[in-house]
Design an enzyme around this catalytic site. Structure first.
Site, mmCIF file in Angstrom:
data_model
loop_
_atom_site.group_PDB
_atom_site.id
_atom_site.type_symbol
_atom_site.label_atom_id
_atom_site.label_comp_id
_atom_site.label_asym_id
_atom_site.label_seq_id
_atom_site.Cartn_x
_atom_site.Cartn_y
_atom_site.Cartn_z
ATOM 1 N N ASP A 9 0.864 -1.167 0.000
ATOM 2 C CA ASP A 9 0.000 0.000 0.000
ATOM 3 C C ASP A 9 0.912 1.231 0.000
ATOM 4 O OD1 ASP A 9 -2.295 1.607 0.429
ATOM 5 O OD2 ASP A 9 -1.845 1.643 2.571
ATOM 6 N N ASP A 11 -0.017 5.021 1.170
ATOM 7 C CA ASP A 11 -0.125 5.925 2.329
ATOM 8 C C ASP A 11 -0.078 5.136 3.633
ATOM 9 O OD1 ASP A 11 -0.438 8.259 0.710
ATOM 10 O OD2 ASP A 11 -2.475 7.591 0.272
ATOM 11 N N THR A 55 -2.470 1.202 -4.797
ATOM 12 C CA THR A 55 -2.953 2.320 -3.988
ATOM 13 C C THR A 55 -4.266 2.916 -4.494
ATOM 14 O OG1 THR A 55 -2.351 4.516 -3.121
ATOM 15 C CG2 THR A 55 -1.412 3.923 -5.233
ATOM 16 N N LYS A 100 -9.744 -0.723 -3.812
ATOM 17 C CA LYS A 100 -9.689 -1.600 -2.642
ATOM 18 C C LYS A 100 -10.805 -1.217 -1.673
ATOM 19 C CE LYS A 100 -5.297 -0.472 -1.726
ATOM 20 N NZ LYS A 100 -3.998 -0.403 -0.998
HETATM 21 MG MG LIG Z 1 -2.681 3.008 3.729
#
Ligand SMILES: [Mg+2]
Length: 175
Positions: A9, A11, A55, A100
């Site tokens: 991922d 962030d 992401t 996601k």
């Molecule tokens: Mg994250």
């Protein structure tokens, strides 16, 4: 032959999340980007493990974040960490198959990069990540942050060395 991957991922893994209006968000410009050091993960590449960023960036569609900034940031991460590819979902609807916790980006990566999902891992920091990865039969790793202590996952780590140790142990690598 399909190979394993470490899906990452963005962030909360590559860069710190930005706390704003009571929630955590993506950085909106270079000034807000605070990198976490992940150089140690590059060692996994010598064992044929692909590094793939996955992401959600729904603020692009919402016109809160400029796509050209995201593209620049991703070019930086791709080069710095020798990523095999980056999959980014700019759409804000939770029904979008790429967003996601829907599995679309993982399935695309599997097809395009010839990845064996059952031998792969996902490193994330939120429930959305672990749900998406688990739906694809990918082992889930949570990077422990102060905002995710209650979440469940297959494994938990708190530093890069723990990730390398965990993956090499599970895949019987001699690191
Ligand atoms: Mg994250």
């Amino acid at each position: 032959m399909p190979t394993p991957a470490l899906f990452l991922d963005r962030d909360g893994i590559f860069n710190e999340v930005v706390f704003r209006d009571g929630g955590h968000h993506s950085p909106r410009n270079w000034q807000e980007v605070k990198h976490y050091p992940l150089e140690g993960l590059i060692t996994l590449k010598q064992f044929g493990i692909k590094l793939v960023m996955i992401t959600n960036q729904p603020d692009i569609e919402r016109k809160i974040i400029c796509e050209s900034f995201v593209t620049e940031l991703h070019e930086y991460y791709k080069t710095t960490y020798q990523l095999d590819n980056i999959y980014m979902c700019p759409f804000s609807s939770n029904d979008h198959p790429l967003k996601k916790p829907n599995p679309g980006m993982f399935l695309l990566a599997k097809k395009e990069l010839n990845i064996d999902l059952s031998q792969s891992f996902h490193l994330g920091d939120t429930e959305r990540d672990t749900i998406a990865a688990a739906r694809c039969g990918i082992s889930t790793i949570l990077w422990t942050r102060n905002y995710n202590k209650e979440l469940k996952s297959d494994f938990r780590v708190s530093c890069v060395q723990e990730i390398v140790d965990l993956i090499s142990r599970r895949l019987y690598l001699r690191v």
